[in-house]
Design an enzyme around this catalytic site. Sequence first.
Site, PDB file in Angstrom:
ATOM      1  N   HIS A 136      41.782  42.497  45.072  1.00 48.71           N
ATOM      2  CA  HIS A 136      42.773  41.844  44.814  1.00 48.71           C
ATOM      3  C   HIS A 136      43.207  41.029  46.395  1.00 48.71           C
ATOM      4  CE1 HIS A 136      43.892  41.023  40.207  1.00 48.71           C
ATOM      5  NE2 HIS A 136      42.390  41.762  40.230  1.00 48.71           N
ATOM      6  N   SER A 145      40.911  41.189  32.187  1.00 45.70           N
ATOM      7  CA  SER A 145      41.257  39.784  32.249  1.00 45.70           C
ATOM      8  C   SER A 145      41.804  39.241  31.179  1.00 45.70           C
ATOM      9  CB  SER A 145      42.350  39.195  33.622  1.00 45.70           C
ATOM     10  OG  SER A 145      42.751  39.941  35.058  1.00 45.70           O
ATOM     11  N   LYS A 149      53.179  32.134  48.157  1.00 47.00           N
ATOM     12  CA  LYS A 149      52.241  31.989  47.476  1.00 47.00           C
ATOM     13  C   LYS A 149      51.715  31.539  46.135  1.00 47.00           C
ATOM     14  CE  LYS A 149      47.338  34.171  47.128  1.00 47.00           C
ATOM     15  NZ  LYS A 149      46.728  33.763  45.991  1.00 47.00           N
ATOM     16  N   SER A 198      35.771  39.879  38.515  1.00 49.52           N
ATOM     17  CA  SER A 198      36.818  39.176  37.992  1.00 49.52           C
ATOM     18  C   SER A 198      36.313  38.102  37.172  1.00 49.52           C
ATOM     19  CB  SER A 198      36.722  38.260  39.851  1.00 49.52           C
ATOM     20  OG  SER A 198      37.781  37.145  39.122  1.00 49.52           O
ATOM     21  N   GLU A 207      47.249  42.051  37.152  1.00 52.67           N
ATOM     22  CA  GLU A 207      48.197  41.214  37.426  1.00 52.67           C
ATOM     23  C   GLU A 207      49.581  41.830  38.186  1.00 52.67           C
ATOM     24  OE1 GLU A 207      49.610  37.416  35.982  1.00 52.67           O
ATOM     25  OE2 GLU A 207      47.350  37.421  36.055  1.00 52.67           O
ATOM     26  N   ARG A 217      45.243  46.314  45.980  1.00 53.98           N
ATOM     27  CA  ARG A 217      46.935  46.755  45.644  1.00 53.98           C
ATOM     28  C   ARG A 217      46.611  48.251  45.204  1.00 53.98           C
ATOM     29  NH1 ARG A 217      47.728  41.212  41.865  1.00 53.98           N
ATOM     30  NH2 ARG A 217      48.184  40.056  43.769  1.00 53.98           N
ATOM     31  N   LYS A 226      50.793  29.476  37.820  1.00 56.43           N
ATOM     32  CA  LYS A 226      50.304  29.216  38.212  1.00 56.43           C
ATOM     33  C   LYS A 226      48.373  28.994  38.036  1.00 56.43           C
ATOM     34  CE  LYS A 226      47.719  31.846  40.639  1.00 56.43           C
ATOM     35  NZ  LYS A 226      47.207  33.342  40.989  1.00 56.43           N
ATOM     36  N   SER A 227      48.557  30.023  36.758  1.00 52.43           N
ATOM     37  CA  SER A 227      47.416  30.065  36.575  1.00 52.43           C
ATOM     38  C   SER A 227      46.705  28.805  35.385  1.00 52.43           C
ATOM     39  CB  SER A 227      47.068  30.519  35.269  1.00 52.43           C
ATOM     40  OG  SER A 227      46.850  32.340  36.091  1.00 52.43           O
ATOM     41  N   GLN A 235      37.812  35.184  36.536  1.00 52.02           N
ATOM     42  CA  GLN A 235      37.663  33.767  37.061  1.00 52.02           C
ATOM     43  C   GLN A 235      35.685  33.924  37.383  1.00 52.02           C
ATOM     44  OE1 GLN A 235      40.257  34.424  40.540  1.00 52.02           O
ATOM     45  NE2 GLN A 235      41.751  34.085  39.483  1.00 52.02           N
TER      46      GLN A 235
END
Length: 446
Positions: free
Chosen positions: A361, A215, A431, A186, A334, A365, A30-31, A188
Amino acid sequence: MTVNPAHTALWTAPHASGAVDATVHVPGSKSVTNRALVLAALASEPGWLRRPLRSRDTLLMAGALRALGVGIEETVSSSSSVAGGPDGTGEAWRVLPAGVRGPATVDVGNAGTVMRFLPPVAALADGSVRFDGDPRSYERPLNGVIDALRALGARIDDDGRGALPMTVHGSGALEGGPVSIDASSSSQFVSALLLSGPRFNQGVEVRHTGASLPSMPHIRMTVDMLRAVGAQVDTPESGGEPNVWRVTPGALLGRDLTIEPDLSNAQPFLAAALVTGGKVVIPDWPSRTTQPGDRLREIFTEMGGSCTLTEYGLEFTGSGSVHGIDVDLSDVGELTPGIAAVAALADSPSTLRGVAHLRLHETDRLAALTKEINELGGDVTETADGLHIRPRKLHGGIFHTYEDHRMATAGAIIGLVVEGVQIENVATTAKTLPDFPDLWTGMLGA
């Protein structure tokens, strides 16, 4: 409000009667797929993505880019009998960049990559772009991207929330230049600015000013993929300043890219070999990759397995014993749900550290894993930045997923060893891992 029956349906997790012995073709990353889509959409020429992942998150990204005027054509070769089959064989997406335009509406679902990677793209559009998504997406942090884009010259309406829903008023270009952000919640946020940076008039210089970045492999993935399409990127690893990334303005090349298998999504299958003392082969495991999931080879070996990387793929074998682990997962957060599931079945305690950011997330989690494992008889305690897990004899029960795909696969791992585990809303695995129930039962020979 209408409730989707899939969200309340219970799936009885298959129980392994013996050691697993299987070859599992894991779908594409996915990434990598979503980064490749963004870069191809911003390129100066058409490109190809071969064996892309077809899942909710990637289809949301493709749909969003189409809404912004990007052409994405899907083809399936005659060698593939089913479009979007589990291994993606024979499927390719041709991306035809044509500039980005508004007005448009983007549905992000609950995909972090879509909600964070596309606002910088929308700032380049000639018109307004509205971003909306699932209720949980409103709770996920977006302030790092919003504040940075404003500092770089974009106009954004978010009613001061620093979160969705919001509207980006694109002006056809963005000046770019230096910007400081806190990306501690994040990574991201950094990747989002870097991906579109070559298209900004001055490029972009992103300086992270907060606590340690989670990450980091995902940022390295972004940098590697940018360089592969012709972008010039300076990073801390290449001799630049610590916590500073610079992207020079310039055209991006179209590429013919074959997407790697999603190594993080290989986790439950490797875990199956570990907890049953069996063997699982994952074909096409890359010898070099920036995917965080590659660290599973090290982590699961320390927990009692062994692995061999061949030209065909990765062969992972369980020893029949599962050991606890004390591990910093800040770079690979993750993987935490699957590691926690294995740790709950180990012969000694585990401490999982460096993952406080997981509270933001798809769900919280850390709280979710603590509650669900403990309700099956486990002994999990939250810490400031992770979990402490003391193995106990577990029993069956309902394992809630909170619409989080990695919670569903974690529950399935426990169900291999513990009879009577029922997974709520296993469909949420679509997902990032379509057809998970079929892949899982196929692994068991059912």
